[in-house]
Design a protein around this motif. Structure first.
Motif, PDB file in Angstrom:
ATOM      1  N   LEU A   1       0.823  -1.207   0.000  1.00 16.74           N
ATOM      2  CA  LEU A   1       0.000   0.000   0.000  1.00 16.74           C
ATOM      3  C   LEU A   1       0.860   1.261   0.000  1.00 16.74           C
ATOM      4  CD1 LEU A   1      -2.611  -1.262   2.588  1.00 16.74           C
ATOM      5  CD2 LEU A   1      -3.093  -0.683   0.203  1.00 16.74           C
ATOM      6  N   GLN A   2       2.029   1.179   0.617  1.00 12.74           N
ATOM      7  CA  GLN A   2       2.918   2.329   0.689  1.00 12.74           C
ATOM      8  C   GLN A   2       3.442   2.737  -0.686  1.00 12.74           C
ATOM      9  OE1 GLN A   2       6.229   1.703   3.300  1.00 12.74           O
ATOM     10  NE2 GLN A   2       7.029   3.770   3.079  1.00 12.74           N
ATOM     11  N   THR A   3       3.520   1.805  -1.624  1.00 11.33           N
ATOM     12  CA  THR A   3       4.012   2.149  -2.956  1.00 11.33           C
ATOM     13  C   THR A   3       3.146   3.224  -3.605  1.00 11.33           C
ATOM     14  OG1 THR A   3       2.744   0.356  -4.016  1.00 11.33           O
ATOM     15  CG2 THR A   3       4.987  -0.138  -3.310  1.00 11.33           C
ATOM     16  N   LEU A   4       1.842   3.166  -3.381  1.00  7.91           N
ATOM     17  CA  LEU A   4       0.961   4.207  -3.919  1.00  7.91           C
ATOM     18  C   LEU A   4       1.042   5.475  -3.086  1.00  7.91           C
ATOM     19  CD1 LEU A   4      -1.197   5.299  -5.796  1.00  7.91           C
ATOM     20  CD2 LEU A   4      -2.929   4.073  -4.444  1.00  7.91           C
ATOM     21  N   PHE A   5       1.053   5.332  -1.760  1.00  3.63           N
ATOM     22  CA  PHE A   5       1.062   6.495  -0.882  1.00  3.63           C
ATOM     23  C   PHE A   5       2.305   7.353  -1.106  1.00  3.63           C
ATOM     24  CE2 PHE A   5       1.973   8.889   2.917  1.00  3.63           C
ATOM     25  CZ  PHE A   5       0.733   9.313   3.380  1.00  3.63           C
ATOM     26  N   ASP A   6       3.478   6.730  -1.095  1.00  5.88           N
ATOM     27  CA  ASP A   6       4.723   7.491  -1.213  1.00  5.88           C
ATOM     28  C   ASP A   6       4.861   8.148  -2.579  1.00  5.88           C
ATOM     29  OD1 ASP A   6       5.295   6.782   1.336  1.00  5.88           O
ATOM     30  OD2 ASP A   6       7.048   5.568   0.887  1.00  5.88           O
ATOM     31  N   ASN A   7       4.490   7.438  -3.635  1.00  6.19           N
ATOM     32  CA  ASN A   7       4.575   8.040  -4.967  1.00  6.19           C
ATOM     33  C   ASN A   7       3.593   9.193  -5.116  1.00  6.19           C
ATOM     34  OD1 ASN A   7       6.638   6.477  -6.237  1.00  6.19           O
ATOM     35  ND2 ASN A   7       5.218   4.762  -6.394  1.00  6.19           N
ATOM     36  N   ALA A   8       2.403   9.058  -4.543  1.00  6.35           N
ATOM     37  CA  ALA A   8       1.432  10.147  -4.589  1.00  6.35           C
ATOM     38  C   ALA A   8       1.939  11.358  -3.810  1.00  6.35           C
ATOM     39  CB  ALA A   8       0.097   9.680  -4.031  1.00  6.35           C
ATOM     40  N   ALA A   9       2.556  11.119  -2.638  1.00  7.19           N
ATOM     41  CA  ALA A   9       3.079  12.220  -1.831  1.00  7.19           C
ATOM     42  C   ALA A   9       4.227  12.937  -2.537  1.00  7.19           C
ATOM     43  CB  ALA A   9       3.543  11.693  -0.475  1.00  7.19           C
TER      44      ALA A   9
END
Length: 397
Positions: free
Chosen positions: A97-105
């Motif tokens: 899930l962090q792969t989407l969160f960090d790239n979005a941030a």
């Protein structure tokens, strides 16, 4: 910042829980490895999706799901059902899930501040995350563990849910995007990001160097709990202290990262930070004293922040607006792939050569990283924009 506080509680508590479940260094290191493997599987996809969607909505939705997952894990631990497979599954799921969160941030920040201010913005953001997630959270772990083994995970779940609510409450206008070409696919867009990263000489060199550093740090962090509790014969409190000192160094690094970059340029700031980290790891791996470990962790944290701020800023400044997420994901996926390899390698090296061997392996890999970065510091590295700061020397065109 709120969720980073909870992350630090979980990151510190999870290896301690794993040590109670198994004595095998390789299995313990695998817990860290499972926290990185999803970047290899989903990292590029996360970047492409981040360039397509409303990044704010993606971030709060991810934090909501992560909060529910950690809450379920805390319940399992509280009921006495903790196991190594469950620990591995949690680490894998949260990072996926962090792969989407960090790239979005990463993609969202350049739409909020001017490119010339990205270095300062990244330094403040990362320093705030370290303050909340490392310096403040670390000392709470022993206290929470005295209440119960599940308490660090209860706190982590609460911070995820609170962070989701805070992000959802923001009122930001989504960035304007040009319509995608007809027939454009995620696969094609991922390929564009990979090619853009490869064509930029400075970013390519920094990516390779970061890969090597991540192998070294993966080996160290995955076995650090064994380094402290077995090689130094210290306790859980000393392990938490080492993590806290690392966070304190990172906080100090956020204050000086921009100053160093202004003096020598961003790539040379990476060279300086990497060299100091080589020395720190050598001291940690050869001096069998808690003071040497704490001093080494302090310098590692400081120079790691100098590295991270300048690496991320360089990437953002050199990336086209419409490709922030894809280039960031290509960079992060390529460089992060070293962490699970390092974690497994660290466990194997510790098992074969001693519990101080991962620190010495890290020193070797950081030295290789510094060496690989030297060509990018030369004056013929092209500067994309006037405020790029990739090099302070004149550019030969």
């Amino acid at each position: 910042m709120v969720s980073r506080f909870g992350d630090a509680l979980r990151t510190t508590a999870l290896p301690l829980l794993a040590v109670q479940l198994t004595d095998d260094p390789l299995v313990i290191a695998s817990v860290t490895a499972c926290g990185y493997v999803p970047w290899l599987l989903f990292g590029l996809l996360g970047g492409a999706v981040a360039d397509r969607v409303d990044q704010r909505r993606a971030m709060w939705a991810v934090d909501l799901v992560r909060g529910l997952l950690v809450a379920g894990f805390a319940l399992a631990v509280g009921l006495g059902h903790a196991s190594i497979p469950l620990v591995l599954a949690l680490a894998f799921s949260l990072t996926a899930l962090q792969t989407l969160f960090d790239n979005a941030a990463t993609a969202l920040l350049p739409n909020l501040v001017d490119r010339a201010a990205l270095g300062s913005a990244n330094a403040r953001l990362m320093s705030g995350q370290q303050l909340a997630g490392g310096l403040l959270a670390g000392p709470f772990v022993p206290l929470l563990l005295t209440v119960g083994a599940a308490m660090p995970f209860v706190a982590d779940a609460s911070t995820y849910l609170l962070a989701a609510a805070l992000i959802a409450s923001l009122r930001l206008r989504p960035p304007e995007r040009e319509p995608r070409p007809a027939g454009s696919t995620l696969r094609a867009e991922i390929g564009e990001g990979l090619r853009a990263l490869w064509r930029d000489r400075a970013l390519r060199a920094v990516c390779v160097a970061t890969l090597l550093c991540n192998i070294g740090m993966g080996a160290l962090i995955a076995t650090l709990v064994l380094h402290v509790t077995r090689w130094l014969h210290a306790g859980d409190a000393e392990y938490a202290a080492a993590m806290t000192v690392y966070a304190a160094g990172s906080l100090a690094g956020g204050l000086v990262a921009q100053r160093i970059a202004r003096r020598v340029g961003r790539v040379r700031a990476l060279l300086f930070g990497g060299t100091v980290q080589v020395v720190s790891l050598l001291v940690m791996g050869t001096v069998r004293h808690l003071g040497a470990l704490l001093g080494g962790m302090l310098l590692l944290g400081l120079m790691n922040m100098v590295w991270n701020v300048n690496q991320v800023t360089l990437m953002q400044q050199r990336s086209p607006e419409t490709m922030f997420g894809r280039i960031a994901s290509a960079f992060r996926t390529a460089s992060t792939s070293g962490a699970p390899l390092g974690a497994v390698l660290g466990g194997a090296v510790a098992h074969a050569y001693g519990l101080n061997a991962p620190a010495l392996l890290g020193a070797l890999l950081f030295a290789l990283a510094v060496t690989s970065l030297i060509p990018a510091s030369k004056a013929d590295v092209p500067v994309v924009a006037p405020d790029d700061d990739a090099t302070t020397a004149h550019v030969t065109r």
